[in-house]
Design a protein around this motif. Structure first.
Motif, PDB file in Angstrom:
ATOM      1  N   LEU A   3      40.422  34.881  41.884  1.00 18.87           N
ATOM      2  CA  LEU A   3      39.319  35.171  42.812  1.00 18.87           C
ATOM      3  C   LEU A   3      38.188  34.164  42.629  1.00 18.87           C
ATOM      4  N   THR A   4      37.883  33.834  41.400  1.00 18.97           N
ATOM      5  CA  THR A   4      36.826  32.858  41.143  1.00 18.97           C
ATOM      6  C   THR A   4      37.187  31.511  41.761  1.00 18.97           C
ATOM      7  N   ALA A   5      38.450  31.120  41.618  1.00 18.86           N
ATOM      8  CA  ALA A   5      38.896  29.854  42.194  1.00 18.86           C
ATOM      9  C   ALA A   5      38.831  29.859  43.715  1.00 18.86           C
ATOM     10  N   ALA A   6      38.930  31.042  44.327  1.00 21.24           N
ATOM     11  CA  ALA A   6      38.876  31.148  45.787  1.00 21.24           C
ATOM     12  C   ALA A   6      37.458  31.127  46.328  1.00 21.24           C
ATOM     13  N   GLY A   7      36.456  31.106  45.418  1.00 24.56           N
ATOM     14  CA  GLY A   7      35.075  31.033  45.860  1.00 24.56           C
ATOM     15  C   GLY A   7      34.292  32.310  45.694  1.00 24.56           C
ATOM     16  N   VAL A   8      34.883  33.311  45.006  1.00 26.25           N
ATOM     17  CA  VAL A   8      34.187  34.578  44.772  1.00 26.25           C
ATOM     18  C   VAL A   8      33.208  34.416  43.620  1.00 26.25           C
ATOM     19  N   GLY A   9      31.933  34.738  43.893  1.00 25.56           N
ATOM     20  CA  GLY A   9      30.907  34.594  42.861  1.00 25.56           C
ATOM     21  C   GLY A   9      30.812  35.784  41.935  1.00 25.56           C
ATOM     22  N   HIS A  10      31.192  36.965  42.427  1.00 21.16           N
ATOM     23  CA  HIS A  10      31.076  38.195  41.634  1.00 21.16           C
ATOM     24  C   HIS A  10      32.398  38.953  41.736  1.00 21.16           C
ATOM     25  N   VAL A  11      33.153  38.990  40.641  1.00 21.54           N
ATOM     26  CA  VAL A  11      34.418  39.714  40.625  1.00 21.54           C
ATOM     27  C   VAL A  11      34.180  41.081  39.994  1.00 21.54           C
ATOM     28  N   LEU A  12      34.532  42.133  40.731  1.00 22.16           N
ATOM     29  CA  LEU A  12      34.330  43.504  40.281  1.00 22.16           C
ATOM     30  C   LEU A  12      35.683  44.137  40.007  1.00 22.16           C
ATOM     31  N   VAL A  13      35.931  44.517  38.764  1.00 24.59           N
ATOM     32  CA  VAL A  13      37.188  45.162  38.417  1.00 24.59           C
ATOM     33  C   VAL A  13      37.067  46.641  38.755  1.00 24.59           C
ATOM     34  N   ASP A  14      37.842  47.080  39.730  1.00 21.91           N
ATOM     35  CA  ASP A  14      37.806  48.463  40.207  1.00 21.91           C
ATOM     36  C   ASP A  14      38.767  49.282  39.360  1.00 21.91           C
ATOM     37  N   HIS A  21      25.528  47.561  43.224  1.00 19.32           N
ATOM     38  CA  HIS A  21      24.060  47.594  43.261  1.00 19.32           C
ATOM     39  C   HIS A  21      23.428  46.846  42.091  1.00 19.32           C
ATOM     40  N   ALA A  22      24.217  46.610  41.027  1.00 17.56           N
ATOM     41  CA  ALA A  22      23.711  45.766  39.940  1.00 17.56           C
ATOM     42  C   ALA A  22      23.584  44.315  40.407  1.00 17.56           C
ATOM     43  N   ILE A  23      24.408  43.935  41.375  1.00 13.17           N
ATOM     44  CA  ILE A  23      24.340  42.583  41.936  1.00 13.17           C
ATOM     45  C   ILE A  23      23.347  42.532  43.088  1.00 13.17           C
ATOM     46  N   TRP A  24      23.510  43.471  44.011  1.00 12.13           N
ATOM     47  CA  TRP A  24      22.705  43.530  45.231  1.00 12.13           C
ATOM     48  C   TRP A  24      22.114  44.938  45.361  1.00 12.13           C
TER      49      TRP A  24
END
Length: 329
Positions: free
Chosen positions: A188-199, A209-212
């Motif tokens: 995901l990071t390589a695809a351009g995702v800045g914030h990866v959330l493990v569900d 909400h910790a991010i936004w």
């Protein structure tokens, strides 16, 4: 041209082992249909469901495959001369008639999208269903080049999720995406995702909400019905949620719009049938140009040969992929 071809035939409903490689006659061209030499086909979970017996009105044996790319081998349509590079997707392909899991496919002219490209076949094959769905979903959300904003992708390591991340990153959007697998964070990071959330079953709202603190501007929900109401709670007031996937099912039980949709917040959807055939040709050409220019970075998880179709379906069924699976005959 050879009179026979190799194809992966789904002989009955069941596990991956019901896909058998067989020699079949090359289909004869008829009015309104063209013969396409298949150069690559993306694999999709809808084919997995059809193979398992969950697609109504599909009669076996059937050559599966809801998409494919290749060259026109024979046609009676002067707008589709022999040698034209084409893509096709949906329109009951691989369900009502044989699809892309073969060396040749006889396809309705209305489904064929001529495309001009220098991309290798495996990369081009990764684009039609996945990128048309991702691009259509982002268009439905109102995500535009240069507009910025914050996007949450639920189901981020699905092939559509990875494609949406690639497109949105190319537009300068700030992206968060969910995954249930910690081993897929790097993809995901390589695809351009800045914030990866493990569900992991905890509070996704707390992580988002910790991010936004106010929530994302957009939510692309690829998990489907079970999470749609939660996505409406996560998006900022006045933001937009687009449901484009059904990984958790098709229906929202006891859905009450006034109670479940916050005032001013928008709920929409996208169906890839909206961009099949001529309607999708311009969009697919736009996607191809952006990939060729390096703006979009398609993620191909693995390329399989036709002989490896059983292993490919097992890989898909085990949820091992982070990105698109492609079959090259």
């Amino acid at each position: 041209m050879n009179k026979t071809m190799r194809a992966a035939v789904c002989v009955r409903a069941g596990g991956p082992e019901v896909l058998e490689i067989r020699e079949l006659p090359v289909p004869a061209v008829r009015a309104g249909w063209s013969l396409v030499q298949v150069k690559g086909a993306g694999l999709n979970r809808s084919e997995l469901r059809t193979r398992q017996g969950h697609s109504p009105n599909v009669a076996f044996p059937r050559v599966l495959g809801i998409e494919g790319v290749g060259v026109v081998a024979a046609s009676t349509d002067p707008l589709l001369p022999e040698g034209t590079t084409v893509a096709a997707v949906m329109g009951e392909m691989g369900r009502a008639f044989d699809g892309g899991y073969a060396e040749y496919a006889l396809l309705p002219n209305s489904l064929l999208m001529p495309v001009t490209t220098t991309l290798p076949w495996d990369v081009l094959a990764a684009l039609p269903e996945t990128y048309l769905t991702a691009q259509g979903s982002l268009d439905a959300l109102g995500v535009a080049p240069g507009a910025g904003g914050r996007l949450l992708i639920r189901g981020g390591t699905s092939s559509v999720g990875m494609a949406a991340a690639s497109i949105a990153a190319g537009h300068g959007v700030e992206i968060a995406a969910t995954t249930r697998r910690r081993d897929k964070v790097d993809a995901l990071t390589a695809a351009g995702v800045g914030h990866v959330l493990v569900d992991d079953g905890g509070s996704l709202a707390a992580s988002v909400h910790a991010i936004w603190p106010e929530g994302p501007d957009y939510v692309l929900d690829l998990v489907g019905a079970d999470t749609a109401v939660d996505s409406l709670r996560l998006v900022r007031r006045g933001g937009t949620v687009c449901v484009s996937g059904s990984l958790s099912g098709w229906l929202i039980p006891d859905f009450e719009p006034i109670a479940k949709i916050p005032s001013g917040t928008k709920l929409t959807a996208f169906h890839s049938d909206d961009l099949k055939g001529g309607a999708g040709a311009a969009v697919l050409q736009r996607v191809v140009r952006e990939v060729e220019a390096g703006v979009y970075r398609p993620n191909v998880d693995r390329v399989f040969g036709l002989d490896d179709i059983v292993a490919a379906h097992q890989h898909m069924e085990n949820n091992n992929a982070a990105g698109k699976l492609v079959m090259v005959p």
